[in-house]
Scaffold this active site. Structure first.
Site, PDB file in Angstrom:
ATOM      1  CG  ASP A  45       1.713   8.521  -8.030  1.00 16.39           C
ATOM      2  OD1 ASP A  45       1.865   8.853  -6.840  1.00 16.39           O
ATOM      3  OD2 ASP A  45       0.905   9.083  -8.805  1.00 16.39           O
ATOM      4  CG  HIS A  46      -1.119   6.613  -5.314  1.00 13.75           C
ATOM      5  ND1 HIS A  46      -1.501   7.009  -4.061  1.00 13.75           N
ATOM      6  CD2 HIS A  46      -1.172   7.721  -6.087  1.00 13.75           C
ATOM      7  CE1 HIS A  46      -1.779   8.293  -4.067  1.00 13.75           C
ATOM      8  NE2 HIS A  46      -1.579   8.761  -5.284  1.00 13.75           N
ATOM      9  CG  ASP A  95      -1.762   5.160  -0.770  1.00  9.48           C
ATOM     10  OD1 ASP A  95      -2.038   5.222   0.444  1.00  9.48           O
ATOM     11  OD2 ASP A  95      -2.416   5.744  -1.643  1.00  9.48           O
ATOM     12  N   GLY A 106      -7.328  14.597  -9.347  1.00 10.61           N
ATOM     13  CA  GLY A 106      -8.253  14.799 -10.450  1.00 10.61           C
ATOM     14  C   GLY A 106      -8.568  16.261 -10.722  1.00 10.61           C
ATOM     15  CG  HIS A 114      -0.033  12.349  -3.372  1.00 10.39           C
ATOM     16  ND1 HIS A 114      -0.022  11.307  -4.255  1.00 10.39           N
ATOM     17  CD2 HIS A 114       1.034  12.172  -2.571  1.00 10.39           C
ATOM     18  CE1 HIS A 114       1.007  10.523  -3.982  1.00 10.39           C
ATOM     19  NE2 HIS A 114       1.671  11.017  -2.954  1.00 10.39           N
ATOM     20  N   GLY A 115      -2.171  15.418  -5.358  1.00 11.48           N
ATOM     21  CA  GLY A 115      -3.373  16.131  -5.797  1.00 11.48           C
ATOM     22  C   GLY A 115      -3.190  17.634  -5.919  1.00 11.48           C
ATOM     23  CG  ASN A 172       2.719  13.705  -6.207  1.00 12.71           C
ATOM     24  OD1 ASN A 172       3.886  13.990  -5.991  1.00 12.71           O
ATOM     25  ND2 ASN A 172       2.192  12.542  -5.863  1.00 12.71           N
ATOM     26  CB  SER A 232      -5.379  16.723 -13.147  1.00  9.86           C
ATOM     27  OG  SER A 232      -5.736  15.564 -12.435  1.00  9.86           O
TER      28      SER A 232
HETATM   29  O1  G3H Z   1      -2.865   9.091  -8.384  1.00 11.38           O
HETATM   30  C1  G3H Z   1      -3.281   9.763  -9.298  1.00 11.38           C
HETATM   31  C2  G3H Z   1      -2.509  10.013 -10.516  1.00 11.38           C
HETATM   32  O2  G3H Z   1      -3.014  11.153 -11.143  1.00 11.38           O
HETATM   33  C3  G3H Z   1      -2.461   8.830 -11.436  1.00 11.38           C
HETATM   34  O3  G3H Z   1      -3.652   8.672 -12.081  1.00 11.38           O
HETATM   35  O4  G3H Z   1      -4.067   6.208 -11.890  1.00 11.38           O
HETATM   36  O5  G3H Z   1      -5.204   7.575 -13.648  1.00 11.38           O
HETATM   37  O6  G3H Z   1      -2.755   7.092 -13.811  1.00 11.38           O
HETATM   38  P1  G3H Z   1      -3.945   7.297 -12.906  1.00 11.38           P
HETATM   39  P1  13P Z   2      -3.529  15.821  -9.628  1.00  8.08           P
HETATM   40  O1  13P Z   2      -4.681  14.959 -10.054  1.00  8.08           O
HETATM   41  O2  13P Z   2      -3.985  16.970  -8.820  1.00  8.08           O
HETATM   42  O3  13P Z   2      -2.663  16.221 -10.754  1.00  8.08           O
HETATM   43  O4  13P Z   2      -2.619  14.929  -8.644  1.00  8.08           O
HETATM   44  C1  13P Z   2      -1.754  13.938  -9.140  1.00  8.08           C
HETATM   45  C2  13P Z   2      -1.173  13.107  -8.062  1.00  8.08           C
HETATM   46  O5  13P Z   2      -1.212  13.449  -6.894  1.00  8.08           O
HETATM   47  C3  13P Z   2      -0.527  11.849  -8.440  1.00  8.08           C
HETATM   48  O6  13P Z   2      -0.196  11.081  -7.330  1.00  8.08           O
END
Ligand code: G3H
Ligand code: 13P
Length: 332
Positions: free
Chosen positions: A94-95, A116, A191, A234-235, A277, A280
């Site tokens: 991820d990212h 990303d 978040g 995402h998000g 994704n 949170s």
């Molecule tokens: O990109 C956001 C995801 O929720 C990952 O969060 O970097 O705190 O593990 P994190």
């Molecule tokens: P949320 O914070 O909405 O769960 O999104 C997570 C996410 O997009 C991880 O890449």
């Protein structure tokens, strides 16, 4: 060099093709520890859903990339042990923030990576994504590119405002980079605080904040440019208010936490959006269960006694998302 194929993992290619055609989305759940992973695998097996296990930079720093890779390998075996003959599990970065990070994950058995470059100038994003794609495709690893910026914190990249993906850029980006899927920005953000109270309206009956709708017109324009191409959101946590309430009733302090309403994610899942994704919501489910258990049993100090209910609560959440929101159940 370890091929993900020897670990029993799959890439996203066929999975996405079927999801776009079938009008559902594959869940991409982040994991950082054993309880989250167990809950994800149990939920995927019970609902007969394909699943993407996501590892962020934060997760790699917290739990160690090598250990997480072995855990994903273990997840495949665990799914079989739970009765799933042919699990479809993706291990996804991820990212990814650089070519080196993506290469390191590809070399150690990840089956999919995200690069990303959304915070870079357009041409630099194209060049970086293309470089990752060229490396990844030699090993049949699939690549998610990113165009458009989400508000909030994406791993360590933070932005005050979101910038929607420009539909006029998507064909050029996908053609030049060769990426397999595209993360877009249509108003979601990472978040538990996705919108400020000023951006929301207030529900007169419940007094809860109602977030602004996603930009479905932008999504439609992107789909028109790239018919059938896999799109990623995402998000996409919904920030369940029951969990927020449980946390706050048991010593927590989450003020004005608000997410994406599930009807909107349900609608997106039926479109070319084929990966959603969620991180949170799992954090909230876990925290709510831990706080409640410890508040009810203040003498408890065996982690299994509070992480067990937390795992159960996350499993319920994952099953709910799969069955009632994304529609990926019974797709194995
Ligand atoms: O990109 C956001 C995801 O929720 C990952 O969060 O970097 O705190 O593990 P994190
Ligand atoms: P949320 O914070 O909405 O769960 O999104 C997570 C996410 O997009 C991880 O890449």
């Amino acid at each position: 060099m370890i091929s993900y194929k020897t670990l029993g993992l799959v890439n996203t290619r066929e999975m996405f093709k079927k999801a776009v055609k079938g009008g559902y989305a594959i869940p991409a759940f982040n994991f950082n520890n054993m309880e989250q992973l167990q809950a994800i695998v149990m939920a995927a097996v019970e609902t007969k859903s394909p699943v993407i296990l996501q590892v962020s930079k934060g997760a790699r720093d917290y739990a160690n990339q090598t250990l997480l890779r072995y855990m994903a390998e273990g997840a495949v075996e665990y799914a079989k042990e739970l009765g799933c003959e042919k699990p479809e599990i993706v291990l996804h970065l991820d990212h990814g923030d650089s070519f080196e990070t993506c290469k390191s994950c590809i070399d150690m058995g990840f089956s999919s990576v995200m690069i990303d470059g959304s915070h870079l100038p357009y041409e630099e994003n194209v060049a970086l994504t293309k470089k990752v794609v060229e490396y990844a495709h030699q090993f049949d690893v699939t690549v998610e590119g990113d165009l458009g910026v989400l508000a909030g914190v994406e791993d360590e990249v933070s932005a005050a405002e979101s910038h929607y993906t420009k539909p006029e850029e998507v064909v050029d980006f996908v053609t030049k980079t060769g990426c397999d899927s595209l993360a877009i920005s249509i108003g979601t953000s990472h978040g538990a605080y996705k919108f400020t109270p000023e951006q929301c309206t207030v529900d007169p009956e419940t007094g809860r904040l109602l977030p602004p709708p996603l930009a479905f017109d932008v999504l439609a324009a992107i789909e028109e440019q790239l018919p059938g191409f896999p799109i990623v959101l995402h998000g996409s946590s919904s920030v369940p208010q029951d969990d927020v309430d449980t946390i706050n009733q048991n010593g927590g302090k989450l003020v004005a936490a608000v997410g994406i309403p599930e009807e909107q994610l349900r609608k997106a899942s039926k479109s070319a959006v084929c990966k959603i994704n969620i991180d949170s919501d799992s954090r909230l489910a876990m925290t709510a269960a831990v706080r409640k258990t410890l508040a009810e049993k203040p003498g408890e100090f065996d982690p299994r006694k509070y992480l067990g209910p937390a795992r159960e609560s996350m499993k319920k959440l994952y099953m709910h998302k799969i069955i009632n929101v994304l529609g990926s159940n019974d797709k194995l």
